[in-house]
Design an enzyme around this catalytic site. Structure first.
Site, PDB file in Angstrom:
ATOM      1  CB  CYS A  79      -0.906  -0.008   1.231  1.00 41.83           C
ATOM      2  SG  CYS A  79      -1.997   1.431   1.269  1.00 41.83           S
ATOM      3  CB  CYS A  83      -1.327   3.820   8.087  1.00 40.68           C
ATOM      4  SG  CYS A  83      -2.462   4.507   6.857  1.00 40.68           S
ATOM      5  CB  CYS A  86      -0.687  -0.154   8.302  1.00 39.82           C
ATOM      6  SG  CYS A  86      -1.447  -1.357   7.197  1.00 39.82           S
ATOM      7  CB  CYS A 123     -15.651  -6.949   6.211  1.00 42.60           C
ATOM      8  SG  CYS A 123     -16.985  -6.701   7.381  1.00 42.60           S
ATOM      9  CB  CYS A 154     -18.696  -4.560   5.099  1.00 35.34           C
ATOM     10  SG  CYS A 154     -17.690  -3.193   5.736  1.00 35.34           S
ATOM     11  CB  CYS A 214     -18.267   0.283   8.883  1.00 31.81           C
ATOM     12  SG  CYS A 214     -17.148  -0.581  10.002  1.00 31.81           S
ATOM     13  NE  ARG A 286     -17.430  -5.237  13.382  1.00 33.40           N
ATOM     14  CZ  ARG A 286     -17.734  -4.752  12.202  1.00 33.40           C
ATOM     15  NH1 ARG A 286     -16.842  -4.132  11.496  1.00 33.40           N
ATOM     16  NH2 ARG A 286     -18.949  -4.879  11.721  1.00 33.40           N
TER      17      ARG A 286
HETATM   18  S1  SF4 Z   1      -4.099   1.214   6.968  1.00 35.30           S
HETATM   19 FE1  SF4 Z   1      -2.539   0.087   5.792  1.00 35.30          FE
HETATM   20  S2  SF4 Z   1      -3.666  -0.684   4.026  1.00 35.30           S
HETATM   21 FE2  SF4 Z   1      -4.923   0.932   4.916  1.00 35.30          FE
HETATM   22  S3  SF4 Z   1      -4.322   2.811   3.844  1.00 35.30           S
HETATM   23 FE3  SF4 Z   1      -3.019   2.689   5.669  1.00 35.30          FE
HETATM   24  S4  SF4 Z   1      -1.151   1.638   4.960  1.00 35.30           S
HETATM   25 FE4  SF4 Z   1      -2.741   1.257   3.429  1.00 35.30          FE
END
Ligand code: SF4
Length: 370
Positions: A79, A83, A86, A123, A154, A214, A286
């Site tokens: 990705c 984040c 993550c 989901c 979802c 959600c 949740r």
């Molecule tokens: S949480 Fe992870 S998968 Fe989702 S946008 Fe951020 S880096 Fe990408």
């Protein structure tokens, strides 16, 4: 002014006035929460807070029923977003194995298994900044086919334009997940590749298209207590409030910038669930990522605080989730039933057969394009 607005003086007063107020609580939905009153909720004596949350929970839900969803990662890793919690961010050096977008038939097989295990909602999550145009026919196909199994659908695919939201809604998508993650004040410490407003805009597009929202957040990101209050204010002051509010406990993943952040105190997490229940009385709250690190007693405490939705299954996107049979055993111990959904086996069989015929096409497409 709401009867939930308990002042500090009342909190310090002898028990009877506070208890009288707790017992007469009415769980109407408000969208004008402020920090002072939410901080006061967090500061309540634990037993009073739990009692209030459970009282409101019982006014709105069967207290012995939990909605069960299954989450499948339909595209894993690589990705472009940053984040900091993550494992799927290409910027974080984790051991995660990347996977291209799954073929529709694989998704349907997983959905069917989830249904057989008692999940009512399926989901599907993809590690994208946003869906590309080339991906849309496939995700729309997944929605239509999972829906035809008789399950709620979802998706969480990143940011959505208004047009994409409309198309997903037209395909029959029930819920779109897009978390706010943390407070606006703490947000820049966690993500810099999209803004808080980008997230709110996606939620707005989802709502305008007619889908259910959600949206929740993650606690234990190194935020302050006031950030947890501020996050819940953002969620509760959305109008309408999200139908589903996942409260995640950070799962610390080796190789992410938050791998060594201090643990959140368990009671702080339970308080967060209870305050979410009080502020969003009609939403499903949740219990989400982080359940592996919770013992049965803590999970039971979260249900008592008003959590009434969980994810089943052994994978929660890419972090562990308690085995389904452990969940079933815990539900039995607690006398909890899962919310049910209508089934239509004939329709399910037909859809799976159709999807298998489509598999070759899907595989060719994704090998070439992802
Ligand atoms: S949480 Fe992870 S998968 Fe989702 S946008 Fe951020 S880096 Fe990408």
């Amino acid at each position: 002014m709401s009867d939930i607005n308990i002042t500090q003086t009342e909190l310090n007063a002898p028990v009877p006035p506070v208890m009288a107020k707790l017992q007469s609580s009415h769980s109407h939905v408000r969208h004008n929460w402020n920090l002072r009153e939410v901080n006061a909720l967090f500061a309540m004596p634990f037993n009073d807070l739990m009692f209030k949350a459970q009282t409101i929970h019982r006014e709105n839900f069967n207290p012995n029923e939990v909605q069960v969803s299954t989450l499948l990662s339909i595209k894993t890793g690589a990705c472009p977003e940053d984040c900091k919690y993550c494992s799927q961010s290409a910027r974080n050096k984790t051991d995660l194995e990347k996977e291209s977008l799954l073929a529709v038939d694989k998704v349907l097989e997983a959905a069917q298994r989830a249904k057989e295990m008692g999940s009512t909602r399926f989901c599907m999550g993809a590690a994208w900044r946003n869906p590309k145009e080339r991906d849309m026919p496939y995700v729309l196909d997944m929605v239509k086919n999972v829906k035809a199994l008789g399950m709620e659908t979802c998706m969480t695919l990143g940011m959505l334009s208004g047009d994409q939201a409309d198309r997903l809604n037209d395909a029959g998508l029930d819920y779109y997940n897009h978390n706010l993650d943390t407070s606006p004040e703490h947000y820049n410490q966690i993500i810099t590749t999209r803004t808080y407003q980008d997230r709110l805009d996606t939620l707005d597009n989802v709502r305008s298209a007619g889908m259910k929202v959600c949206s929740g957040g993650i606690v234990g990101l190194g935020e302050k207590a006031i950030d947890r209050a501020s996050l819940l204010i953002q969620l509760a002051n959305l109008s309408p409030q999200p139908e589903s509010v996942p409260i995640n406990m950070l799962v610390k993943v080796e190789g992410t910038p938050l791998a060594d952040v201090d643990d959140l105190e368990s009671f702080d997490f339970i308080r967060c669930i209870a305050v979410a229940r009080i502020m969003m009385p009609k939403s499903h709250v949740r219990l989400s990522a982080g359940r592996t690190s919770m013992n049965e007693q803590m999970q039971a405490m979260c249900f008592l605080a008003g959590a009434n939705s969980i994810f089943y299954g052994c994978k929660l996107l890419t972090t562990e989730n308690p085995e389904t049979n452990q969940d079933i055993a815990l539900f039995e111990k607690l006398g909890i039933n899962t919310e049910t959904v209508d089934t239509d086996t004939e329709a399910a069989d037909k859809i799976i057969k159709t999807a298998i015929v489509d598999q070759q096409h899907s595989d060719l497409f994704y090998n070439a394009s992802v």
